[in-house]
Scaffold this motif. Structure first.
Motif, PDB file in Angstrom:
ATOM      1  N   MET A 287      20.869  -1.279 -10.597  1.00 17.76           N
ATOM      2  CA  MET A 287      19.594  -1.465 -11.645  1.00 17.76           C
ATOM      3  C   MET A 287      19.587  -0.178 -12.608  1.00 17.76           C
ATOM      4  SD  MET A 287      18.088  -4.412 -10.525  1.00 17.76           S
ATOM      5  CE  MET A 287      18.188  -5.635  -9.336  1.00 17.76           C
ATOM      6  N   HIS A 288      18.991  -0.626 -13.530  1.00 19.28           N
ATOM      7  CA  HIS A 288      19.018   0.416 -14.622  1.00 19.28           C
ATOM      8  C   HIS A 288      17.583   0.957 -15.172  1.00 19.28           C
ATOM      9  CE1 HIS A 288      20.609   1.193 -19.197  1.00 19.28           C
ATOM     10  NE2 HIS A 288      20.349   2.406 -18.694  1.00 19.28           N
ATOM     11  N   LEU A 289      17.353   2.274 -15.322  1.00 22.57           N
ATOM     12  CA  LEU A 289      16.166   2.842 -15.936  1.00 22.57           C
ATOM     13  C   LEU A 289      16.545   3.780 -16.930  1.00 22.57           C
ATOM     14  CD1 LEU A 289      15.564   2.653 -12.371  1.00 22.57           C
ATOM     15  CD2 LEU A 289      13.191   2.677 -13.307  1.00 22.57           C
TER      16      LEU A 289
ATOM     17  N   GLN B 149       0.791  -1.096  -0.065  1.00 22.27           N
ATOM     18  CA  GLN B 149      -0.074  -0.150  -0.173  1.00 22.27           C
ATOM     19  C   GLN B 149       0.797   1.223  -0.055  1.00 22.27           C
ATOM     20  OE1 GLN B 149      -1.950   1.558   3.629  1.00 22.27           O
ATOM     21  NE2 GLN B 149      -1.426  -0.416   4.701  1.00 22.27           N
ATOM     22  N   TYR B 150       2.151   1.162   0.341  1.00 23.48           N
ATOM     23  CA  TYR B 150       2.943   2.300   0.618  1.00 23.48           C
ATOM     24  C   TYR B 150       3.955   2.446  -0.809  1.00 23.48           C
ATOM     25  CZ  TYR B 150       2.010   1.467   5.416  1.00 23.48           C
ATOM     26  OH  TYR B 150       1.460   1.518   6.790  1.00 23.48           O
ATOM     27  N   GLN B 151       3.884   1.478  -1.725  1.00 27.61           N
ATOM     28  CA  GLN B 151       4.468   1.639  -3.036  1.00 27.61           C
ATOM     29  C   GLN B 151       4.191   2.883  -3.892  1.00 27.61           C
ATOM     30  OE1 GLN B 151       7.190   1.279  -4.216  1.00 27.61           O
ATOM     31  NE2 GLN B 151       7.202  -0.690  -3.693  1.00 27.61           N
ATOM     32  N   LEU B 152       5.152   3.457  -4.236  1.00 28.42           N
ATOM     33  CA  LEU B 152       5.245   4.646  -5.051  1.00 28.42           C
ATOM     34  C   LEU B 152       4.693   4.538  -6.308  1.00 28.42           C
ATOM     35  CD1 LEU B 152       6.716   6.929  -3.671  1.00 28.42           C
ATOM     36  CD2 LEU B 152       7.935   4.668  -3.227  1.00 28.42           C
ATOM     37  N   GLY B 153       4.011   5.439  -6.894  1.00 29.61           N
ATOM     38  CA  GLY B 153       3.407   5.162  -8.443  1.00 29.61           C
ATOM     39  C   GLY B 153       4.052   6.029  -9.420  1.00 29.61           C
ATOM     40  N   TYR B 154       4.612   7.108  -8.958  1.00 30.00           N
ATOM     41  CA  TYR B 154       5.540   8.007 -10.005  1.00 30.00           C
ATOM     42  C   TYR B 154       6.704   8.483  -9.865  1.00 30.00           C
ATOM     43  CZ  TYR B 154       3.810  12.252  -7.479  1.00 30.00           C
ATOM     44  OH  TYR B 154       3.353  13.338  -6.510  1.00 30.00           O
ATOM     45  N   HIS B 155       7.265   7.671  -8.927  1.00 27.67           N
ATOM     46  CA  HIS B 155       8.739   7.821  -8.547  1.00 27.67           C
ATOM     47  C   HIS B 155       9.616   6.147  -8.989  1.00 27.67           C
ATOM     48  CE1 HIS B 155       7.176  11.495  -6.251  1.00 27.67           C
ATOM     49  NE2 HIS B 155       8.499  11.758  -6.615  1.00 27.67           N
ATOM     50  N   ILE B 156      10.902   6.473  -8.908  1.00 30.12           N
ATOM     51  CA  ILE B 156      11.590   5.323  -9.123  1.00 30.12           C
ATOM     52  C   ILE B 156      11.800   4.613  -7.915  1.00 30.12           C
ATOM     53  CG2 ILE B 156      13.928   4.522  -9.332  1.00 30.12           C
ATOM     54  CD1 ILE B 156      14.210   6.592 -11.725  1.00 30.12           C
ATOM     55  N   ARG B 157      11.376   3.225  -7.728  1.00 29.98           N
ATOM     56  CA  ARG B 157      11.220   2.494  -6.707  1.00 29.98           C
ATOM     57  C   ARG B 157      11.888   1.134  -7.043  1.00 29.98           C
ATOM     58  NH1 ARG B 157       8.315  -2.583  -7.213  1.00 29.98           N
ATOM     59  NH2 ARG B 157       6.422  -2.265  -8.411  1.00 29.98           N
ATOM     60  N   PRO B 158      12.310   0.375  -5.939  1.00 34.03           N
ATOM     61  CA  PRO B 158      13.201  -0.912  -6.022  1.00 34.03           C
ATOM     62  C   PRO B 158      12.158  -1.717  -6.506  1.00 34.03           C
ATOM     63  CG  PRO B 158      12.603  -0.566  -3.836  1.00 34.03           C
ATOM     64  CD  PRO B 158      12.210   0.743  -4.425  1.00 34.03           C
ATOM     65  N   SER B 159      12.439  -2.701  -7.504  1.00 28.55           N
ATOM     66  CA  SER B 159      11.707  -3.890  -7.967  1.00 28.55           C
ATOM     67  C   SER B 159      11.652  -4.962  -6.837  1.00 28.55           C
ATOM     68  CB  SER B 159      12.138  -4.465  -9.329  1.00 28.55           C
ATOM     69  OG  SER B 159      13.375  -4.809  -9.216  1.00 28.55           O
TER      70      SER B 159
ATOM     71  N   HIS C 192       8.785   9.781 -16.935  1.00 25.62           N
ATOM     72  CA  HIS C 192       8.472   8.329 -17.238  1.00 25.62           C
ATOM     73  C   HIS C 192       9.564   7.434 -17.335  1.00 25.62           C
ATOM     74  CE1 HIS C 192       4.666  10.791 -18.295  1.00 25.62           C
ATOM     75  NE2 HIS C 192       4.248   9.604 -18.002  1.00 25.62           N
ATOM     76  N   TRP C 193       9.802   6.633 -16.466  1.00 26.09           N
ATOM     77  CA  TRP C 193      11.030   5.902 -16.346  1.00 26.09           C
ATOM     78  C   TRP C 193      10.600   4.316 -16.578  1.00 26.09           C
ATOM     79  CZ3 TRP C 193      15.727   8.002 -16.223  1.00 26.09           C
ATOM     80  CH2 TRP C 193      15.823   9.293 -15.479  1.00 26.09           C
ATOM     81  N   LYS C 194      11.593   3.718 -17.511  1.00 24.35           N
ATOM     82  CA  LYS C 194      11.374   2.294 -17.870  1.00 24.35           C
ATOM     83  C   LYS C 194      12.371   1.539 -17.083  1.00 24.35           C
ATOM     84  CE  LYS C 194      12.196   0.122 -22.154  1.00 24.35           C
ATOM     85  NZ  LYS C 194      12.047   0.006 -23.764  1.00 24.35           N
ATOM     86  N   ASP C 195      11.920   0.534 -16.511  1.00 25.64           N
ATOM     87  CA  ASP C 195      13.066  -0.380 -15.621  1.00 25.64           C
ATOM     88  C   ASP C 195      13.579  -1.212 -16.587  1.00 25.64           C
ATOM     89  OD1 ASP C 195      14.062  -1.857 -13.984  1.00 25.64           O
ATOM     90  OD2 ASP C 195      12.699  -1.767 -12.329  1.00 25.64           O
ATOM     91  N   LEU C 196      14.877  -1.278 -16.688  1.00 27.88           N
ATOM     92  CA  LEU C 196      15.646  -2.343 -17.515  1.00 27.88           C
ATOM     93  C   LEU C 196      16.410  -3.369 -16.903  1.00 27.88           C
ATOM     94  CD1 LEU C 196      17.191   0.079 -20.353  1.00 27.88           C
ATOM     95  CD2 LEU C 196      15.005  -1.421 -20.272  1.00 27.88           C
ATOM     96  N   GLY C 197      16.361  -3.183 -15.436  1.00 25.48           N
ATOM     97  CA  GLY C 197      16.613  -4.432 -14.351  1.00 25.48           C
ATOM     98  C   GLY C 197      17.977  -4.078 -14.104  1.00 25.48           C
ATOM     99  N   LEU C 198      18.713  -5.449 -13.885  1.00 23.11           N
ATOM    100  CA  LEU C 198      20.059  -5.566 -13.565  1.00 23.11           C
ATOM    101  C   LEU C 198      20.856  -5.193 -14.555  1.00 23.11           C
ATOM    102  CD1 LEU C 198      21.935  -6.542 -11.241  1.00 23.11           C
ATOM    103  CD2 LEU C 198      21.741  -8.608 -12.313  1.00 23.11           C
ATOM    104  N   ALA C 199      22.039  -4.325 -14.159  1.00 25.82           N
ATOM    105  CA  ALA C 199      22.815  -3.650 -15.280  1.00 25.82           C
ATOM    106  C   ALA C 199      24.458  -4.269 -14.902  1.00 25.82           C
ATOM    107  CB  ALA C 199      22.535  -2.314 -15.244  1.00 25.82           C
ATOM    108  N   LEU C 200      24.744  -3.890 -13.525  1.00 20.84           N
ATOM    109  CA  LEU C 200      26.108  -4.283 -13.085  1.00 20.84           C
ATOM    110  C   LEU C 200      25.863  -5.221 -11.671  1.00 20.84           C
ATOM    111  CD1 LEU C 200      28.120  -0.987 -12.807  1.00 20.84           C
ATOM    112  CD2 LEU C 200      28.740  -2.945 -14.296  1.00 20.84           C
ATOM    113  N   ALA C 201      26.450  -6.247 -12.149  1.00 22.98           N
ATOM    114  CA  ALA C 201      26.240  -7.326 -10.954  1.00 22.98           C
ATOM    115  C   ALA C 201      27.557  -7.426 -10.267  1.00 22.98           C
ATOM    116  CB  ALA C 201      25.857  -8.603 -11.405  1.00 22.98           C
ATOM    117  N   PRO C 202      27.691  -7.974  -9.021  1.00 17.90           N
ATOM    118  CA  PRO C 202      28.915  -7.832  -8.401  1.00 17.90           C
ATOM    119  C   PRO C 202      29.599  -9.216  -8.692  1.00 17.90           C
ATOM    120  CG  PRO C 202      27.077  -8.394  -7.001  1.00 17.90           C
ATOM    121  CD  PRO C 202      26.518  -8.005  -8.234  1.00 17.90           C
TER     122      PRO C 202
END
Lengths: 498, 498
Positions: A77-79, A31-41, A86-96
């Motif tokens: 993670m990359h957007l 219920q606390y999740q953001l709607g128009y900000h970048i948030r963790p997947s 309007h950000w599109k989430d492209l997911g994991l970019a740089l892994a350890p």
């Protein structure tokens, strides 16, 4: 999940996909999740990284620990965005996944060079005695989004710093490349900003610590940024352990800025003139802001809305934090101004005009059902005292309170003492800014479920905070301590999701 | 990854989070990825499930195998929307985690009952001899999105069907609950639709097979839906192995519909009158469509754009398929009409008016740089022959071709023979529909990267297909076999992402 060293640093390959899918669903359903900000997947988000313009799009990455609300093994993670909104989430970019970032692909920056994006970041390696070895690493991202890490570190820990040496910002100034880094001086154990020149993106020269203040900057500086705003140099940085007599602040760690008159990079000299170090944000939760200059000289900034060593109510839902909206930086009368980007207006549904209403029981209801994503522009006339309530319940016993005076000794106090789940109360439940006396107060308030961003008087101040109201508390109202009606005008817009 | 029985049915807990994160990033970064349609967050998407209106929002789920472009161990992923256009991905909803759905939480439907959403779906269990036991299962989703599965199956395999017994659609008609299911008759091995009454959502009565045609419906019927459109009953279903002499079709398996005059559920009798079984979509890739009636009697349909036993070019990128846009169903002159929902217009950027241009070398360029997300409304005048090219390269040697005649023997042929990566060519590279003679042709074309949806003459036909053009091919143009100019008018809009 108990967050031991073992669970924090467990390899991504040793977590199960089932766990990750459940964490992603749990975060999405909050219920606390953001709607128009970048948030963790899923899991924890912290510093923005690699904020840049490349290949016709805006890019931002964020520090991620995908497996819970803890600072564990970090990745990027990359957007991408066409409009900074309007950000599109492209997911994991740089892994350890190399020996140099085996214990985390930590924060860094990005710079477009020809047809590729150069990424520079801190990789941590811990040896068998758990001693940290910070490496400043490089990678190239091509136009298809493929990232290739450089084989060897670009910079290793200098003799004059401790292992607190991280967060490289790479930038170009007058056709030369430079890098600033957060550092702790080995001898004095004080916070410093390390400066390197980076000739042809190949040859580093240690230019020493950037000279920008006489004051001691705590025990460590994180996330330094050096950018230019209307041709003036601006330092944005996070001094940890800063003495509050040097600059007053309320949060566990502050995010500060210093506007300069000039900078001489070859001499590692930042000339601030009469300017003072100041809080970048006057709210509760901004840290690790990252800024950059566009090719046409504009300056944009985005912030982590979250703090190190602070627990948030969503920790129980196994996710934490978000990024702020993008703020455009400019100067006005020599003062730093932070403004929403123009495209934020594209989120608006049809506006509702607001003006002083008949008063009922010392309460003026502005909006009965605000929803959880909205923008509220409000001008409060001069010589008034009162409280603006957001996310209020029926009798306003619960609300996010903005108490204001626009008369003499004018001020604005934001209180989250009477709203929902309480947290970080050891750092206070109110924040106050002083306002110019006997002037109308302009507020631009953005609410996104559990995030509030308030731009005060055209962006002279920004007050950012998380809050965790009970579901259903959606009233916006004004109350006054006297029977006098409060005069206001403004506009209310529900905002779309991104 | 080789798709053996072992890898297809590997438990979600035995896949690594690292693998899943990489698959999610790979899908998100694909040049073919959809921008304004529901797409898999990773792996394979197939049937839409649980399409419904509940708790003030639209809900849809999709069949997911998250670990690659294969039909492996299936789960339900969940999305919600306020407008049937902008969907929010809530992630994993129904996992294959009980003994009854141990080998897949397969397709099903949803029905709001009081303050909960009732889900009914097929769970497959395979015994040690790998014999499939299909169970029709139930679950309740509350307003917070929490799903609780019923402990015991609602319906087990009847004596008169084989183990091909699945895809329950639960619905309410005249205050009574019913369920239709896809089935294979045990004796004749032919495709059937099984009907059950479901008294008070507790007591099932097998009403036998629904009587709706004299013809043999292949060897199995999948995904049956019984809904009402403008008060007429409509059957939507997928007969596998249907004789093409019964109804002509081109795809490996068809998605058919039959409009009825009346339905008597207690007698399991669907009266079609003079209506014939017809293809629901005249393109290449629609299957497993799911429809439902809203409380106010409207009928919406959404389709899997993908087919069983067909490989797609994105298989190499480890993801496959998408859902269609939502289509609103209505009747016009006794014919089924499928229309984009009104909110689709909210995706439009500023429109560009189009009209017949000067012709250059028998080619009329309509749009030089279409981008990859757009809507094109075009009316082609009567008595013309020509080809509309979409996603064309400079010389139009590569394009998605819409060849038309609006004179006598009018027709529209869509060809994907000359565009990008070829696939499923054994089922032909063209699809043709006949048009009314000497009438202007109205086209509403939606392009989303690798998806094309064409609404013909106000939704009398829909032609849906995937295509995989080379990057950079973005020309829209008309060519004619003669030197005669082609007369057209229309509007072009770039469309936003959701």
């Amino acid at each position: 999940m108990e967050w031991t060293r073992e669970t924090r640093y467990r390899a991504y390959a040793d977590w199960s996909a089932e766990t990750l899918l459940k964490l992603q669903a749990q975060a999405a359903n909050s219920q606390y999740q953001l709607g128009y900000h970048i948030r963790p997947s899923s899991g924890l988000l912290n510093d923005p990284n690699g904020f840049s313009y490349f290949n016709g799009q805006w890019h931002v990455f964020y520090q991620s620990f995908p497996f819970g609300a803890a600072h564990g093994l970090k990745s990027w993670m990359h957007l991408v965005s066409d409009d900074l909104v309007h950000w599109k989430d492209l997911g994991l970019a740089l892994a350890p996944d190399t020996k140099f970032d085996s214990h985390g692909a930590y924060s860094g920056s990005a710079l477009p060079v020809d047809d590729k994006l150069f990424l520079m970041y801190t990789g941590n390696h811990r040896d068998q005695d758990w001693i940290r070895h910070p490496f400043q690493l490089g990678a190239w991202m091509d136009q298809a989004g493929q990232i290739t890490k450089l084989d060897e570190p670009l910079i290793t820990q200098p003799a004059h710093t401790t292992d607190h040496f991280r967060d490289p910002q790479v930038f170009k100034h007058r056709d030369l490349y430079y890098v600033v880094l957060g550092a702790q001086d080995k001898e004095t154990k004080t916070g410093k900003i390390s400066l390197f020149s980076f000739k042809d993106l190949k040859e580093f020269t240690d230019l020493g610590y950037l000279e920008f203040t006489e004051a001691e900057m705590g025990y460590m500086i994180e996330c330094p940024n050096l950018i230019f705003v209307d041709d003036k140099p601006l330092l944005v940085f996070c001094p940890q352990g800063l003495d509050k007599d040097v600059v007053a602040y309320d949060n566990i760690y502050p995010n500060m800025y210093l506007l300069g008159e000039d900078v001489q990079l070859n001499k590692a000299k930042f000339e601030a003139g009469d300017n003072q170090i100041q809080n970048l944000d006057d709210g509760f939760d901004v840290y690790a802001s990252q800024a950059f200059n566009t090719p046409d000289g504009k300056a944009y900034l985005i912030s982590w809305v979250g703090l190190p060593d602070v627990s948030y109510p969503t920790d129980e839902e196994n996710w934490a934090s978000c990024l702020s909206q993008v703020k455009e930086l400019s100067l006005k009368d020599g003062k730093l101004i932070q403004r929403p980007v123009v495209s934020m207006a594209d989120l608006r549904e049809k506006g509702i005009s607001l003006q002083t209403a008949e008063k009922v029981n010392a309460k003026q209801q502005i909006i009965a059902e605000s929803g959880e994503q909205y923008e509220l522009k409000l001008t409060l006339d001069t010589d008034q005292n009162g409280t603006l309530h957001l996310a209020g319940n029926d009798d306003l016993s619960q609300s996010l309170k903005l108490e204001f005076s626009t008369g003499k000794d004018a001020y604005l106090t934001v209180s989250r003492a009477d709203i929902g789940a309480q947290f970080a109360t050891e750092f206070g439940t109110t924040r106050t800014i002083l306002l110019p006396d006997q002037k109308a107060l302009d507020l631009e308030i953005f609410i996104d479920h559990s995030l509030c961003e308030i731009f005060v008087n055209g962006g002279e101040h920004v007050i950012t905070l998380r809050f965790f109201a009970e579901a259903g508390n959606k009233q916006i109202a004004l109350t006054s301590p006297t029977e006098a009606a409060l005069n206001y005008r403004g506009t209310f817009w529900k905002l779309k999701s991104i």
